[in-house]
Design a protein around this motif. Structure first.
Motif, mmCIF file in Angstrom:
data_model
loop_
_atom_site.group_PDB
_atom_site.id
_atom_site.type_symbol
_atom_site.label_atom_id
_atom_site.label_comp_id
_atom_site.label_asym_id
_atom_site.label_seq_id
_atom_site.Cartn_x
_atom_site.Cartn_y
_atom_site.Cartn_z
ATOM 1 N N TYR A 1 0.855 -1.194 0.000
ATOM 2 C CA TYR A 1 0.000 0.000 0.000
ATOM 3 C C TYR A 1 0.884 1.234 0.000
ATOM 4 C CZ TYR A 1 -2.773 -3.715 2.141
ATOM 5 O OH TYR A 1 -3.370 -4.916 2.426
ATOM 6 N N ALA A 2 0.600 2.177 -0.885
ATOM 7 C CA ALA A 2 1.419 3.387 -0.983
ATOM 8 C C ALA A 2 1.412 4.197 0.312
ATOM 9 C CB ALA A 2 0.929 4.253 -2.138
ATOM 10 N N ASP A 3 0.299 4.177 1.025
ATOM 11 C CA ASP A 3 0.199 4.979 2.243
ATOM 12 C C ASP A 3 0.625 4.224 3.512
ATOM 13 O OD1 ASP A 3 -2.018 3.295 2.050
ATOM 14 O OD2 ASP A 3 -3.327 4.684 3.119
ATOM 15 N N GLN A 4 1.021 2.951 3.373
ATOM 16 C CA GLN A 4 1.482 2.150 4.508
ATOM 17 C C GLN A 4 2.725 1.357 4.080
ATOM 18 O OE1 GLN A 4 -2.277 0.072 5.201
ATOM 19 N NE2 GLN A 4 -2.353 1.068 7.198
ATOM 20 N N PRO A 5 3.874 2.025 4.003
ATOM 21 C CA PRO A 5 5.073 1.372 3.474
ATOM 22 C C PRO A 5 5.591 0.212 4.320
ATOM 23 C CG PRO A 5 5.626 3.514 4.383
ATOM 24 C CD PRO A 5 4.118 3.405 4.381
ATOM 25 N N GLU A 6 5.120 0.081 5.538
ATOM 26 C CA GLU A 6 5.564 -1.034 6.381
ATOM 27 C C GLU A 6 4.974 -2.377 5.929
ATOM 28 O OE1 GLU A 6 1.991 0.723 8.589
ATOM 29 O OE2 GLU A 6 3.598 1.461 7.325
ATOM 30 N N TYR A 7 3.914 -2.348 5.131
ATOM 31 C CA TYR A 7 3.326 -3.578 4.596
ATOM 32 C C TYR A 7 4.000 -3.913 3.273
ATOM 33 C CZ TYR A 7 -0.234 -3.550 8.161
ATOM 34 O OH TYR A 7 -0.888 -3.600 9.368
ATOM 35 N N PHE B 1 7.790 -20.525 -6.751
ATOM 36 C CA PHE B 1 6.330 -20.389 -6.792
ATOM 37 C C PHE B 1 5.717 -19.788 -5.540
ATOM 38 C CE2 PHE B 1 7.557 -24.238 -9.192
ATOM 39 C CZ PHE B 1 7.180 -23.838 -10.456
ATOM 40 N N GLY B 2 6.490 -19.077 -4.734
ATOM 41 C CA GLY B 2 5.960 -18.585 -3.464
ATOM 42 C C GLY B 2 5.879 -17.075 -3.380
ATOM 43 N N ILE B 3 4.930 -16.619 -2.585
ATOM 44 C CA ILE B 3 4.807 -15.206 -2.264
ATOM 45 C C ILE B 3 4.454 -15.093 -0.787
ATOM 46 C CG2 ILE B 3 2.384 -15.053 -2.968
ATOM 47 C CD1 ILE B 3 3.112 -12.173 -4.002
ATOM 48 N N MET B 4 5.054 -14.114 -0.137
ATOM 49 C CA MET B 4 4.721 -13.872 1.261
ATOM 50 C C MET B 4 4.449 -12.392 1.460
ATOM 51 S SD MET B 4 7.925 -13.880 3.876
ATOM 52 C CE MET B 4 9.431 -14.392 3.104
ATOM 53 N N TYR B 5 3.570 -12.133 2.398
ATOM 54 C CA TYR B 5 3.188 -10.783 2.769
ATOM 55 C C TYR B 5 3.595 -10.592 4.214
ATOM 56 C CZ TYR B 5 0.374 -11.299 -1.407
ATOM 57 O OH TYR B 5 -0.035 -11.528 -2.696
ATOM 58 N N PHE B 6 4.171 -9.435 4.510
ATOM 59 C CA PHE B 6 4.656 -9.203 5.858
ATOM 60 C C PHE B 6 4.592 -7.723 6.208
ATOM 61 C CE2 PHE B 6 8.251 -8.742 3.066
ATOM 62 C CZ PHE B 6 9.039 -7.734 3.616
ATOM 63 N N LYS B 7 4.733 -7.458 7.496
ATOM 64 C CA LYS B 7 4.753 -6.096 8.011
ATOM 65 C C LYS B 7 6.082 -5.884 8.720
ATOM 66 C CE LYS B 7 2.505 -2.845 11.100
ATOM 67 N NZ LYS B 7 1.514 -2.666 12.161
ATOM 68 N N VAL B 8 6.702 -4.746 8.457
ATOM 69 C CA VAL B 8 7.960 -4.391 9.103
ATOM 70 C C VAL B 8 7.647 -3.574 10.351
ATOM 71 C CG1 VAL B 8 10.131 -3.135 8.860
ATOM 72 C CG2 VAL B 8 9.155 -4.332 6.886
ATOM 73 N N ASP B 9 8.168 -4.018 11.484
ATOM 74 C CA ASP B 9 8.088 -3.249 12.727
ATOM 75 C C ASP B 9 9.506 -2.782 13.033
ATOM 76 O OD1 ASP B 9 7.954 -2.254 15.315
ATOM 77 O OD2 ASP B 9 6.571 -3.813 16.002
ATOM 78 N N GLU B 10 9.834 -1.625 12.494
ATOM 79 C CA GLU B 10 11.203 -1.130 12.582
ATOM 80 C C GLU B 10 11.627 -0.867 14.023
ATOM 81 O OE1 GLU B 10 13.959 1.574 9.729
ATOM 82 O OE2 GLU B 10 11.935 2.272 10.082
ATOM 83 N N ALA B 11 10.729 -0.348 14.836
ATOM 84 C CA ALA B 11 11.064 -0.046 16.230
ATOM 85 C C ALA B 11 11.443 -1.304 17.000
ATOM 86 C CB ALA B 11 9.895 0.662 16.911
ATOM 87 N N ALA B 12 10.729 -2.394 16.762
ATOM 88 C CA ALA B 12 11.002 -3.653 17.459
ATOM 89 C C ALA B 12 12.020 -4.515 16.702
ATOM 90 C CB ALA B 12 9.712 -4.444 17.645
ATOM 91 N N GLU B 13 12.418 -4.063 15.510
ATOM 92 C CA GLU B 13 13.341 -4.803 14.652
ATOM 93 C C GLU B 13 12.823 -6.207 14.344
ATOM 94 O OE1 GLU B 13 17.231 -4.582 16.433
ATOM 95 O OE2 GLU B 13 17.397 -2.442 16.004
ATOM 96 N N LEU B 14 11.542 -6.250 13.924
ATOM 97 C CA LEU B 14 10.873 -7.510 13.601
ATOM 98 C C LEU B 14 10.163 -7.401 12.264
ATOM 99 C CD1 LEU B 14 9.048 -8.202 16.986
ATOM 100 C CD2 LEU B 14 11.049 -9.402 16.121
ATOM 101 N N ILE B 15 9.964 -8.556 11.643
ATOM 102 C CA ILE B 15 9.016 -8.630 10.545
ATOM 103 C C ILE B 15 7.939 -9.629 10.969
ATOM 104 C CG2 ILE B 15 10.663 -7.986 8.748
ATOM 105 C CD1 ILE B 15 10.687 -10.922 7.871
ATOM 106 N N TRP B 16 6.714 -9.319 10.612
ATOM 107 C CA TRP B 16 5.570 -10.151 10.968
ATOM 108 C C TRP B 16 4.984 -10.689 9.667
ATOM 109 C CZ3 TRP B 16 0.156 -8.175 10.787
ATOM 110 C CH2 TRP B 16 -0.746 -9.103 11.251
ATOM 111 N N ILE B 17 5.161 -11.966 9.433
ATOM 112 C CA ILE B 17 4.635 -12.611 8.224
ATOM 113 C C ILE B 17 3.174 -12.947 8.464
ATOM 114 C CG2 ILE B 17 4.839 -14.574 6.663
ATOM 115 C CD1 ILE B 17 7.826 -14.727 7.542
ATOM 116 N N PHE B 18 2.298 -12.427 7.625
ATOM 117 C CA PHE B 18 0.873 -12.667 7.851
ATOM 118 C C PHE B 18 0.194 -13.470 6.744
ATOM 119 C CE2 PHE B 18 1.183 -8.335 6.126
ATOM 120 C CZ PHE B 18 0.271 -8.373 5.090
ATOM 121 N N ASN B 19 0.913 -13.744 5.645
ATOM 122 C CA ASN B 19 0.316 -14.565 4.604
ATOM 123 C C ASN B 19 1.424 -15.217 3.782
ATOM 124 O OD1 ASN B 19 -1.155 -15.647 2.433
ATOM 125 N ND2 ASN B 19 -2.660 -14.003 2.524
ATOM 126 N N VAL B 20 1.259 -16.500 3.501
ATOM 127 C CA VAL B 20 2.209 -17.262 2.689
ATOM 128 C C VAL B 20 1.410 -18.071 1.677
ATOM 129 C CG1 VAL B 20 3.904 -19.128 2.699
ATOM 130 C CG2 VAL B 20 3.892 -17.460 4.559
#
Length: 73
Positions: free
Chosen positions: A36-42, A50-69
């Motif tokens: 999303y252009a307005d939510q660069p962390e996604y 053949f794979g795609i994953m979707y994740f969210k970057v939590d820069e403050a916590a230095e984590l990535i949260w994978i929410f779809n594979v």
């Protein structure tokens, strides 16, 4: 939790590719396309042939949260 359920049953080749891409993203989380252009962390990225994953970057916590594979192979 959805991503964990989606990972269950992945072929070993797919799981290995997912793990390798995830390790890369821990070091360079912005090396992926924005969802999303307005939510660069996604972000989205491919893994393996053949794979795609979707994740969210939590820069403050230095984590990535994978929410779809998805694996289509």
């Amino acid at each position: 939790m959805a991503a964990l359920a989606q990972m269950k049953g992945l072929p070993s080749k797919a799981f290995d590719a997912l793990l390798a891409r995830t390790v890369d993203l821990v070091e360079k989380p912005w090396d992926a396309r924005m969802l999303y252009a307005d939510q660069p962390e996604y972000r989205q990225t491919t893994f393996g042939d053949f794979g795609i994953m979707y994740f969210k970057v939590d820069e403050a916590a230095e984590l990535i949260w994978i929410f779809n594979v998805t694996w289509t192979g």
